[in-house]
Design a protein around this motif. Structure first.
Motif, PDB file in Angstrom:
ATOM      1  N   VAL A   5     -12.843  12.614  -7.880  1.00 34.43           N
ATOM      2  CA  VAL A   5     -12.254  13.470  -6.853  1.00 34.43           C
ATOM      3  C   VAL A   5     -12.480  14.919  -7.261  1.00 34.43           C
ATOM      4  CG1 VAL A   5     -10.156  14.121  -5.646  1.00 34.43           C
ATOM      5  CG2 VAL A   5     -10.523  11.729  -6.314  1.00 34.43           C
ATOM      6  N   GLU A   6     -13.198  15.639  -6.432  1.00 35.17           N
ATOM      7  CA  GLU A   6     -13.518  17.027  -6.718  1.00 35.17           C
ATOM      8  C   GLU A   6     -12.545  17.966  -6.023  1.00 35.17           C
ATOM      9  OE1 GLU A   6     -17.685  16.251  -5.178  1.00 35.17           O
ATOM     10  OE2 GLU A   6     -18.073  17.696  -6.781  1.00 35.17           O
ATOM     11  N   SER A   7     -12.427  19.152  -6.585  1.00 33.69           N
ATOM     12  CA  SER A   7     -11.589  20.169  -5.966  1.00 33.69           C
ATOM     13  C   SER A   7     -12.458  21.127  -5.166  1.00 33.69           C
ATOM     14  CB  SER A   7     -10.861  20.959  -7.046  1.00 33.69           C
ATOM     15  OG  SER A   7     -11.798  21.735  -7.783  1.00 33.69           O
ATOM     16  N   GLY A   8     -11.812  21.971  -4.382  1.00 33.10           N
ATOM     17  CA  GLY A   8     -12.494  23.094  -3.771  1.00 33.10           C
ATOM     18  C   GLY A   8     -13.260  22.804  -2.501  1.00 33.10           C
ATOM     19  N   GLY A   9     -13.265  21.556  -2.053  1.00 30.68           N
ATOM     20  CA  GLY A   9     -13.970  21.297  -0.809  1.00 30.68           C
ATOM     21  C   GLY A   9     -15.462  21.206  -1.003  1.00 30.68           C
ATOM     22  N   GLY A  10     -16.204  21.052   0.059  1.00 27.39           N
ATOM     23  CA  GLY A  10     -17.621  20.814  -0.042  1.00 27.39           C
ATOM     24  C   GLY A  10     -18.483  22.053  -0.044  1.00 27.39           C
ATOM     25  N   LEU A  11     -17.924  23.212   0.278  1.00 25.97           N
ATOM     26  CA  LEU A  11     -18.731  24.425   0.392  1.00 25.97           C
ATOM     27  C   LEU A  11     -17.931  25.611  -0.111  1.00 25.97           C
ATOM     28  CD1 LEU A  11     -21.319  25.801   1.461  1.00 25.97           C
ATOM     29  CD2 LEU A  11     -20.169  26.003   3.666  1.00 25.97           C
ATOM     30  N   VAL A  12     -18.533  26.338  -1.067  1.00 25.96           N
ATOM     31  CA  VAL A  12     -17.879  27.507  -1.642  1.00 25.96           C
ATOM     32  C   VAL A  12     -18.879  28.650  -1.691  1.00 25.96           C
ATOM     33  CG1 VAL A  12     -16.741  28.468  -3.666  1.00 25.96           C
ATOM     34  CG2 VAL A  12     -16.350  26.075  -3.049  1.00 25.96           C
ATOM     35  N   GLN A  13     -18.409  29.844  -1.323  1.00 24.01           N
ATOM     36  CA  GLN A  13     -19.256  31.026  -1.417  1.00 24.01           C
ATOM     37  C   GLN A  13     -18.583  32.043  -2.322  1.00 24.01           C
ATOM     38  OE1 GLN A  13     -21.265  32.590   2.013  1.00 24.01           O
ATOM     39  NE2 GLN A  13     -20.708  30.821   3.265  1.00 24.01           N
ATOM     40  N   VAL A  14     -19.378  32.701  -3.128  1.00 27.53           N
ATOM     41  CA  VAL A  14     -18.863  33.707  -4.049  1.00 27.53           C
ATOM     42  C   VAL A  14     -19.882  34.822  -4.183  1.00 27.53           C
ATOM     43  CG1 VAL A  14     -19.800  32.508  -6.064  1.00 27.53           C
ATOM     44  CG2 VAL A  14     -17.816  34.007  -6.336  1.00 27.53           C
ATOM     45  N   GLN A  15     -19.430  36.003  -4.507  1.00 24.46           N
ATOM     46  CA  GLN A  15     -20.327  37.139  -4.667  1.00 24.46           C
ATOM     47  C   GLN A  15     -20.958  37.146  -6.059  1.00 24.46           C
ATOM     48  OE1 GLN A  15     -21.114  39.376  -2.180  1.00 24.46           O
ATOM     49  NE2 GLN A  15     -19.955  37.929  -0.938  1.00 24.46           N
ATOM     50  N   THR A  16     -22.097  37.753  -6.146  1.00 25.38           N
ATOM     51  CA  THR A  16     -22.757  37.928  -7.440  1.00 25.38           C
ATOM     52  C   THR A  16     -21.816  38.623  -8.411  1.00 25.38           C
ATOM     53  OG1 THR A  16     -24.930  38.089  -6.383  1.00 25.38           O
ATOM     54  CG2 THR A  16     -24.728  38.956  -8.611  1.00 25.38           C
ATOM     55  N   SER A 110     -20.424  12.282  -8.065  1.00 22.44           N
ATOM     56  CA  SER A 110     -19.646  12.697  -6.904  1.00 22.44           C
ATOM     57  C   SER A 110     -20.579  13.133  -5.782  1.00 22.44           C
ATOM     58  CB  SER A 110     -18.729  13.862  -7.288  1.00 22.44           C
ATOM     59  OG  SER A 110     -19.515  15.030  -7.554  1.00 22.44           O
ATOM     60  N   GLN A 111     -20.001  13.456  -4.643  1.00 21.71           N
ATOM     61  CA  GLN A 111     -20.814  13.932  -3.524  1.00 21.71           C
ATOM     62  C   GLN A 111     -21.297  15.347  -3.753  1.00 21.71           C
ATOM     63  OE1 GLN A 111     -18.489  13.250   0.069  1.00 21.71           O
ATOM     64  NE2 GLN A 111     -19.651  11.374   0.425  1.00 21.71           N
ATOM     65  N   GLY A 112     -20.548  16.127  -4.504  1.00 25.78           N
ATOM     66  CA  GLY A 112     -20.982  17.462  -4.851  1.00 25.78           C
ATOM     67  C   GLY A 112     -20.331  18.556  -4.034  1.00 25.78           C
ATOM     68  N   THR A 113     -20.393  19.743  -4.589  1.00 27.49           N
ATOM     69  CA  THR A 113     -19.889  20.954  -3.936  1.00 27.49           C
ATOM     70  C   THR A 113     -21.026  21.948  -3.812  1.00 27.49           C
ATOM     71  OG1 THR A 113     -17.658  20.671  -4.840  1.00 27.49           O
ATOM     72  CG2 THR A 113     -18.284  22.884  -4.130  1.00 27.49           C
ATOM     73  N   GLN A 114     -21.268  22.409  -2.621  1.00 23.73           N
ATOM     74  CA  GLN A 114     -22.313  23.419  -2.400  1.00 23.73           C
ATOM     75  C   GLN A 114     -21.754  24.774  -2.811  1.00 23.73           C
ATOM     76  OE1 GLN A 114     -25.713  23.433  -1.116  1.00 23.73           O
ATOM     77  NE2 GLN A 114     -25.462  25.504  -1.980  1.00 23.73           N
ATOM     78  N   VAL A 115     -22.353  25.364  -3.816  1.00 22.52           N
ATOM     79  CA  VAL A 115     -21.967  26.688  -4.279  1.00 22.52           C
ATOM     80  C   VAL A 115     -23.057  27.670  -3.882  1.00 22.52           C
ATOM     81  CG1 VAL A 115     -21.473  28.130  -6.287  1.00 22.52           C
ATOM     82  CG2 VAL A 115     -20.632  25.767  -6.204  1.00 22.52           C
ATOM     83  N   THR A 116     -22.681  28.692  -3.145  1.00 24.67           N
ATOM     84  CA  THR A 116     -23.622  29.727  -2.733  1.00 24.67           C
ATOM     85  C   THR A 116     -23.174  31.048  -3.321  1.00 24.67           C
ATOM     86  OG1 THR A 116     -24.101  28.578  -0.664  1.00 24.67           O
ATOM     87  CG2 THR A 116     -24.709  30.901  -0.795  1.00 24.67           C
ATOM     88  N   VAL A 117     -24.040  31.660  -4.108  1.00 23.55           N
ATOM     89  CA  VAL A 117     -23.749  32.951  -4.714  1.00 23.55           C
ATOM     90  C   VAL A 117     -24.509  34.000  -3.909  1.00 23.55           C
ATOM     91  CG1 VAL A 117     -23.763  34.347  -6.798  1.00 23.55           C
ATOM     92  CG2 VAL A 117     -23.488  31.861  -6.957  1.00 23.55           C
ATOM     93  N   ASN A 118     -23.782  34.850  -3.247  1.00 23.92           N
ATOM     94  CA  ASN A 118     -24.376  35.856  -2.369  1.00 23.92           C
ATOM     95  C   ASN A 118     -24.645  37.138  -3.139  1.00 23.92           C
ATOM     96  OD1 ASN A 118     -24.178  34.259   0.069  1.00 23.92           O
ATOM     97  ND2 ASN A 118     -21.978  34.614  -0.025  1.00 23.92           N
TER      98      ASN A 118
END
Length: 119
Positions: A5-16, A110-118
């Protein structure tokens, strides 16, 4: 069978330059949990190890981590554990799907969490 069981949901965006913590709780019904960790995969690239941790707390990090990430683990018992991946100083090339892994006789993902670093 191992449930992840993962935290944070399936999609996360964060700044550089920002920080992010992922967590993954594992529960095994049959065999003790051994190595756990995180891998990541970006489009067009192969899955690569980010960091892994043994049941006794020994950690191995990928070279690209360069001291920016910390993987920790809490064992509730031999069949239940949670890991946290604390990431800081994130860069655009850290973007990808972060997948939790657990080894308990077999490999589980796990299914994974998409992490996008903008940038």
């Amino acid at each position: 069978q191992v449930q992840l069981v993962e935290s944070g949901g399936g999609l996360v965006q964060v700044q550089t330059g920002g920080s992010l913590t992922l967590s993954c709780a594992a529960s095994s019904t049959a065999y003790p949990l051994k190595v756990m960790g995180y891998y990541r995969q970006d489009r067009g690239k192969e899955r690569e190890m980010v960091a892994v941790i043994t049941s006794t707390g020994h950690t191995i990090y990928a070279d690209f981590v360069q001291g920016r990430f910390t993987l920790s683990r809490d064992n509730r018992d031999t069949h239940n554990a949670t890991i946290w991946l604390q990431m800081s100083d994130l860069r655009a090339d850290d973007s990808g799907v972060y997948v939790c892994h657990a080894h308990a006789w077999e490999q589980y993902w796990s299914q994974g969490t998409q992490v996008t670093v903008n940038s």
